[in-house]
Design an enzyme around this catalytic site. Sequence first.
Site, PDB file in Angstrom:
ATOM      1  CD  GLU A 190       8.974 -15.318   6.680  1.00 42.13           C
ATOM      2  OE1 GLU A 190       8.396 -16.278   7.205  1.00 42.13           O
ATOM      3  OE2 GLU A 190       8.639 -14.853   5.580  1.00 42.13           O
ATOM      4  CB  CYS A 245       3.716  -5.264  -6.195  1.00 43.40           C
ATOM      5  SG  CYS A 245       5.117  -4.148  -6.371  1.00 43.40           S
ATOM      6  CB  CYS A 256      10.308 -15.223  -5.619  1.00 41.89           C
ATOM      7  SG  CYS A 256      11.979 -15.492  -6.116  1.00 41.89           S
ATOM      8  CB  CYS A 305       6.870  -3.990   1.321  1.00 43.09           C
ATOM      9  SG  CYS A 305       7.460  -3.105  -0.147  1.00 43.09           S
ATOM     10  CB  CYS A 323       4.061  -8.532  -3.629  1.00 43.91           C
ATOM     11  SG  CYS A 323       5.337  -8.846  -2.400  1.00 43.91           S
ATOM     12  CB  CYS A 325      16.910 -14.347  -0.025  1.00 43.64           C
ATOM     13  SG  CYS A 325      15.592 -13.207  -0.462  1.00 43.64           S
TER      14      CYS A 325
END
Length: 367
Positions: free
Chosen positions: A109, A133, A351, A129, A136, A122
């Site tokens: 995305e 974290c 975010c 990933c 996230c 962005c």
Amino acid sequence: MTELVPLGKPTAPVVSKDPRTDLMGMSLDDLSVYVESLGEKPFRAKQLFKWIYGKRVDDFDAMTNVSKVLRARLKEIARISRLEERVVQASRDGTKKFLWGLEDGLQVESVLIPEERRMTLCISTQVGCPIDCDFCVTGKGGYTRNLTKSEILGQIVGATLHCPEDQPLTNIVLMGMGEPLLNLDNVVETMDTAMDEDGLSLSHRKITLSTVGLIPQMKELGKRSRINLAVSLHGTTEEQRTQVMPINRKYSLEDLIQALTEYPLPPRKMVTIEYILLAGVNDSVDDAHRLAKLLRPVRSKVNLIPYNNNPFTEYKRPADRDIVAFQEALMSHGVHTVVRLNRGNDIDAACGQLGGYEQKRPKRERA
Ligand code: SAH
């Protein structure tokens, strides 16, 4: 809590079904090697570079200063790929979220955010990933692979085609899916192309890379690129940061702050410190004072990001009065601080909400 389905198993390097050479993603150096391999004069590389990134054409016939013979040859053996636009969602606030289909069937995305005097894109740098974290959404889906140069620049070129003529793309943030410093070579090279005046012609002041703070790669970035650095801090003690960002066991807060004091900042630039505010976890006024003290030796400004609630974790955004109290405590130390607005919240584009899924999600609780 909702479980995210893993994105898929790590795949071998992307092999396209299309046998033609993809010129999208190639740097000027790559193009020089390519045209030389065809027995063409070196200046052809610059011409192609300008067409691909400056004018953003994908059709060799449009390249009017390239000889007809070469154009015909290129059409047979080369192509300029575009990412497949699988879904484009528009938010009430004008933000657009793109779900791109990649050649091996995976997807990533990007988010295009119009502001009064800026148009910011962005972009993602990895499918998934590996950093994991705790708060996230992207990390919950696991890690599949790095994006290629073609896929990184493809997001930028693809999104520019959606910008109104009087509102061209001005800024890029590497804050989408993935940890950009784990894809350092591709990131540095593609951002060089984005900054090249014959490429996308963006200033180094308008490109920002965000990292969890991988110290060796950060040092490398400082040597190789002038783009802005943003670091996700999210905690003010070792223990607290480790709880939300397990990577802190490897690169501790103390070592990270030390590395930031040594970071080779170009004149007049500052490091952006990103700090997510998580209710009851890291949002006390004491945290704010500790954060100010930690940052004393670092030329920096702080971006406070109230957590975007989502059904995949139990973290929550603090109440507005706690956000304001945190900001005021920081500012009482003279720390330059802004609170980042949640753009594109209604389309899960804010975010930490990029999962790369085209799925129906349970109704989210609102902050
Ligand atoms: N991996 C890099 C790049 C991603 S940037 C990094 O972590 O810095 C994305 C930013 O959004 C990071 O600061 C991340 O910590 C933050 N973020 C992640 N989930 C979030 C959420 N739910 N709400 C607000 N910010 C979030």
